[in-house]
Design a protein around this motif. Structure first.
Motif, mmCIF file in Angstrom:
data_model
loop_
_atom_site.group_PDB
_atom_site.id
_atom_site.type_symbol
_atom_site.label_atom_id
_atom_site.label_comp_id
_atom_site.label_asym_id
_atom_site.label_seq_id
_atom_site.Cartn_x
_atom_site.Cartn_y
_atom_site.Cartn_z
ATOM 1 N N LEU A 70 0.799 -1.298 -0.108
ATOM 2 C CA LEU A 70 0.012 -0.004 -0.040
ATOM 3 C C LEU A 70 0.770 1.278 -0.041
ATOM 4 N N SER A 71 1.822 1.376 0.944
ATOM 5 C CA SER A 71 2.729 2.479 0.894
ATOM 6 C C SER A 71 3.412 2.898 -0.097
ATOM 7 N N HIS A 73 1.984 3.134 -3.059
ATOM 8 C CA HIS A 73 0.710 3.707 -4.031
ATOM 9 C C HIS A 73 0.155 4.775 -3.298
ATOM 10 N N PRO A 74 0.954 5.952 -3.215
ATOM 11 C CA PRO A 74 0.412 7.198 -2.347
ATOM 12 C C PRO A 74 -0.931 7.745 -2.818
ATOM 13 N N GLY A 75 -1.333 7.484 -4.093
ATOM 14 C CA GLY A 75 -2.534 8.124 -4.302
ATOM 15 C C GLY A 75 -3.702 7.269 -4.083
ATOM 16 N N GLU A 76 -3.462 6.195 -3.511
ATOM 17 C CA GLU A 76 -4.558 5.332 -3.506
ATOM 18 C C GLU A 76 -5.286 5.585 -2.102
ATOM 19 N N PRO A 77 -6.672 5.203 -2.071
ATOM 20 C CA PRO A 77 -7.184 5.407 -0.922
ATOM 21 C C PRO A 77 -6.584 4.473 0.480
ATOM 22 N N CYS A 78 -6.738 5.089 1.506
ATOM 23 C CA CYS A 78 -5.930 4.097 2.783
ATOM 24 C C CYS A 78 -6.897 3.511 3.442
ATOM 25 N N ALA A 81 -5.360 0.003 4.902
ATOM 26 C CA ALA A 81 -4.503 0.188 5.995
ATOM 27 C C ALA A 81 -5.171 0.230 7.211
ATOM 28 N N GLU B 116 -7.586 10.224 3.420
ATOM 29 C CA GLU B 116 -8.368 9.525 2.270
ATOM 30 C C GLU B 116 -7.223 8.871 1.662
ATOM 31 N N VAL B 118 -3.306 7.160 0.715
ATOM 32 C CA VAL B 118 -2.033 6.508 1.573
ATOM 33 C C VAL B 118 -1.092 7.531 1.797
ATOM 34 N N ARG B 119 -0.938 8.500 0.782
ATOM 35 C CA ARG B 119 0.240 9.577 1.245
ATOM 36 C C ARG B 119 -0.238 10.273 2.542
#
Lengths: 137, 137
Positions: A70-71, A73-78, A81, B116, B118-119
């Motif tokens: 996950l980390s 792909h900074p643009g994806e929703p978290c 996580a 919202e 990952v970043r």
DNA sequence: CTTGAACCTCTAGCCGCTAGAGAGATTAGA
DNA sequence: TCTAATCTCTCTAGCGGCTAGAGGTTCAAG
């Protein structure tokens, strides 16, 4: 570029464990020296620190793998996580609850023995005879 | 004389686990039917019940072995049994304390993420950066 | 150049089971 | 009495997360 021993010292992760993580695909195979020894970058150390921290919190390697993925792909929703952390928290709480049940029962059993000899030992009797227990476990 | 399946039902210990205990010397090798199947007595069932109960309380097999050995000598002092129980209780309490530390930290991390993406995810940031933690774990 | 520490790969072991393969035993019903 | 379904047998391998050890190579300091 640092050696595996140096990396171990800096991150607090033991050398065989680092190699194990590499084998398990949690960290990439690092560069090698001309003599085939592993050489790590600062980024490698950061990633291993992340793993160490997650392990300290009790997360299983599978979950850590997912968090690392996950980390990247900074643009994806978290949400994922958050779900992993929340799920683990739930697990931890369940473990605590179970252990507290054991604690009560052990406390009761261990403090209830005033016997001298095995034949009268409350600890051993309790283990033989479940009906002496306060609640089920 | 009952079969291993019947014993499993009565004690709540799974069949492969019963065989495993036999292999580990926690229970004696039982009688066999003419067709080589295990046949257990009521005493066997009682011993297995003891083991089951001790396992439910989280005692390791080594400790259980020792407790079983003790319980075969009714005239001896039972201090060892008390010590085993007390030692295990101590261990359980240590585990609880550690898990409660994790619980606090996970709670703080998991509930701190309003991001919202990952970043900005506080969960992932916390794992990257140990200094965001309240106490060490 | 030598020495000793650090590193390499590989295999096996820890705990307490659990799963599965392939074969034989038992038991209930027809 | 036969058959079919269910148990049971032994054996091996796998789980998670490392850890230990053997037997050999490389590195860095003096």
């Amino acid at each position: 570029m640092i050696s595996i021993g140096e990396l171990a010292i800096r991150t607090g992760v033991k050398i065989p464990t680092i190699r194990y993580y590499e084998q398990q695909g949690l960290i990439a195979a690092p560069h090698r020296s001309s003599g085939n020894q592993r050489r790590y970058s600062a980024q490698d150390a950061k990633r291993l620190g992340f793993i160490r921290h997650a392990r300290d919190l009790g997360l299983p390697l599978d979950a850590i793998r997912e968090l690392l993925r996950l980390s990247e792909h900074p643009g994806e929703p978290c949400g994922d996580a958050d779900r992993i952390a929340a799920g683990h928290l739930k697990l931890v709480r369940e473990k605590i609850a179970r252990l507290q049940g054991l604690e009560r029962e052990l406390q009761r059993i261990a403090s209830g023995c005033n016997a001298e000899h095995v034949r009268d030992c409350y600890v051993l009797q309790s283990l033989s005879n479940h009906s002496l227990c306060a609640d089920e476990h």
